[in-house]
Enzyme design. Structure first.
Site, PDB file in Angstrom:
ATOM      1  N   TYR A  39       1.152  -1.551   0.313  1.00  0.00           N
ATOM      2  CA  TYR A  39       0.211  -0.074  -0.114  1.00  0.00           C
ATOM      3  C   TYR A  39       1.231   1.530  -0.223  1.00  0.00           C
ATOM      4  CZ  TYR A  39      -3.919  -2.884   0.889  1.00  0.00           C
ATOM      5  OH  TYR A  39      -5.002  -3.603   0.931  1.00  0.00           O
ATOM      6  N   GLU A  40       0.199   2.046  -0.772  1.00  0.00           N
ATOM      7  CA  GLU A  40       0.982   3.652  -0.219  1.00  0.00           C
ATOM      8  C   GLU A  40       2.025   4.036   0.602  1.00  0.00           C
ATOM      9  OE1 GLU A  40      -1.107   5.900  -3.583  1.00  0.00           O
ATOM     10  OE2 GLU A  40      -2.296   6.853  -2.143  1.00  0.00           O
ATOM     11  N   SER A  41       0.752   3.917   1.955  1.00  0.00           N
ATOM     12  CA  SER A  41       1.636   4.251   2.604  1.00  0.00           C
ATOM     13  C   SER A  41       2.934   3.825   3.357  1.00  0.00           C
ATOM     14  CB  SER A  41      -0.028   4.188   4.024  1.00  0.00           C
ATOM     15  OG  SER A  41      -0.286   2.700   4.241  1.00  0.00           O
ATOM     16  N   GLY A  42       3.536   2.763   2.544  1.00  0.00           N
ATOM     17  CA  GLY A  42       4.429   2.279   3.150  1.00  0.00           C
ATOM     18  C   GLY A  42       4.777   0.606   3.734  1.00  0.00           C
TER      19      GLY A  42
END
Lengths: 262, 281
Positions: A52-55
């Site tokens: 996920y792009e939150s890391g």
């Protein structure tokens, strides 16, 4: 004939989940893509890597996140990295095999709009914007798109191209400098579309049980091309449905229970 | 002199009208308390920067703190639109809001460039997108080695960055964990930095590779327990999804929004009082 024992949303999610394998490294968008990717992980693809792009890398959420940065994603991840790292080393670095996106609008070449309806300077409707999508669409090995099919979403001309699909068709994407193959499949609540190998125009190649090609055409804002042979989606199995419904029930319960806390 | 001060003092000393301010957080650790303090102090003409503007920027935009927003995704996650943001963009209320729109990968690279002392960021960005045609600050650069054409955008160097973190020690060293987002880069890119924290402890007791902002990189540390509410603080409290859903109704109409701000934010002396105020309803 008996009523189908599943909803259009359910068969869309199941059909999208089946595209994932144990070897997939998937950069997951929130919403429908996240539900499908996690269904795959909980059924036939337990080793899938969800990013996920939150890391969060190797996320294994017990319940579906409401937001792309929910603590649920970090809690069970293999590792959590910073946002610049996730985009630079992992996405731009070429380690993602599938970018899994939703969209507000899509056109015949699978270009995506998540920015505005109407003119950019004076929009009729201001949408959330690009987020990670332009670079996911460009850099992932290939892109899967899942969204409901209707004339407002499947439009003849996008008001704004946020993220590139096959641009103007033909070899326009290959010439653009995008590294990934771009969209290879679009899953909707009616069926399955794939780009034509040469023209790259989205073509209806499959239908969910009980749906007709005429319905799919009516739900599309351009003259939809239909393949000569249409594959009919295998209905969701009892296990797929049970796991998906359980996931949604757990999600609703968990998000309900957080109410008022903190 | 101690860096640990009240939030009121920290904002008064570090933020001026017309400043460029980044209040960062990626769903996690959103500095809500600090945003409210900016509203209470009546700051105007701010340029707000944030990758993912959500409810706190909706509030700041709705009261007219901002004249410009630099961002890559604006919404109420899992709920829908930001009504105050849309009212400002679509109908110039309460004041016109200019927007400068990028992608996440770009914003992250711009903060990194800012923290690295570089004038611009470079990335494989925006291939085939209409964004560069609508944002003059997205340009291209040709690689002097390979000849490839890449996206180039200016570094971000805010006048002030504000973040919320879990812990600080008494010297003002800050520890942050979980989804760390862009916070470290945003602090190191800024001219000044203010951090609100859940706890102030004697010892951070952190593993050596932890995400730590040494005290000499921040100007002020403020003890504000619950200061990220309704977002979450990993290890402390979960996200208040009920509030995030309720915000959709609160912010939908101008009058209802103003009444809510007047009663709960301007009518409260600080964030603790605000929390008591919304609990009373």
């Amino acid at each position: 004939m008996a009523e189908p024992a599943y909803t259009p949303n359910e068969i869309m999610t199941v059909a999208a989940a089946r595209l994932m394998s144990n070897a997939t490294v998937c950069f997951v968008g929130i919403g429908l893509p996240s539900a499908a990717a996690n269904l795959a992980r909980l059924t036939h693809a337990p080793d899938i890597v969800l990013i996920y792009e939150s890391g969060t890398i190797g996320a294994k959420p017990e319940v579906l996140p409401l937001s792309i940065g929910d603590g649920e994603l970090a809690e069970y991840a293999d590792t959590v990295v910073s946002v610049p790292e996730i985009f630079r080393y992992w996405l731009q670095g070429g380690r993602v095999t599938v970018g899994f996106l939703g969209a507000a609008q899509i056109d015949r070449f699978a270009n995506i709009n998540t920015t505005v309806i109407g003119p950019y300077a004076k929009p009729k409707t201001r949408l959330p914007g690009a987020g990670g999508a332009p670079e996911i669409a460009a850099a992932a090995g290939e892109v899967f798109i899942v969204l409901r099919q209707n004339p407002r979403a499947f439009v003849d001309k996008l008001d704004f191209v946020t993220s590139a699909g096959h641009l103007t068709g033909g070899d326009s994407r290959a010439k653009s400098g995008a590294r990934g193959k771009g969209p290879t499949v679009v899953i909707t609540d009616l069926g399955v579309l794939k780009p034509d190998p040469v023209s790259k125009e989205l073509t209806l190649v499959g239908l969910h049980p009980g749906v007709t090609a005429e319905q799919a055409k009516a739900a599309t804002g351009w003259k939809l091309k239909v393949a000569e042979r249409l594959e009919i989606t295998t209905p969701p199995s009892a296990q797929e449905l049970a796991v998906l419904r359980d996931l949604h029930a757990r999600t609703a319960k968990a998000h309900g229970q957080q109410v008022g806390e903190g | 002199m101690s860096k640990i001060v009240s939030l009121k003092q920290a904002i008064a000393e570090n933020l001026r009208d017309g400043d460029t301010v980044a209040m960062e957080g990626f769903t996690h650790l959103i500095p809500f308390a600090a945003g409210h303090e900016v509203i209470r102090q009546g700051r105007k003409r701010l340029t707000l920067i944030r990758m993912t503007p959500d409810i706190i920027y909706d509030q700041m935009i709705g009261v007219g703190c901002a004249e410009r927003l630099v961002f890559s995704w604006g919404g109420n996650p899992g709920v829908g639109s930001l009504h105050r943001f849309r009212d400002a963009v679509e109908r110039d209320w309460p004041v016109p809001l200019a927007i400068e729109e990028h992608s996440h990968a770009d914003m992250a690279a711009r903060y990194q460039a800012g923290a690295s002392g570089l004038p611009f960021a470079v990335l494989r960005g925006y291939v085939g997108s209409d964004l560069p045609a609508n944002n003059p600050r997205i340009k291209t650069v040709t690689c002097p080695f390979s000849g490839e054409v890449l996206a180039a955008t200016p570094a971000i160097n805010p006048d002030l960055t504000v973040i919320h973190a879990q812990k600080a020690d008494r010297q003002g060293n800050v520890l942050i964990w979980g989804i760390v987002g862009i916070q470290k880069e945003a602090v190191l890119a800024a001219k000044r930095a203010v951090v609100t924290v859940e706890e102030i402890v004697d010892e951070l007791d952190a593993p050596v590779n932890s995400c730590i902002l040494p005290h000499w990189t921040v100007n002020a540390v403020c003890h504000v327990p619950g200061g990220a509410h309704p977002s979450y603080a990993h290890g402390y409290y979960g996200r208040d999804n009920a509030f995030c859903k309720a915000w959709d109704g609160i912010a939908r109409e101008r009058d209802g929004f103003r009444a809510w701000i007047d009663k709960h934010v301007l009518g409260s002396v600080d964030f603790a009082a605000f929390r008591r105020s919304i609990a009373r309803g």
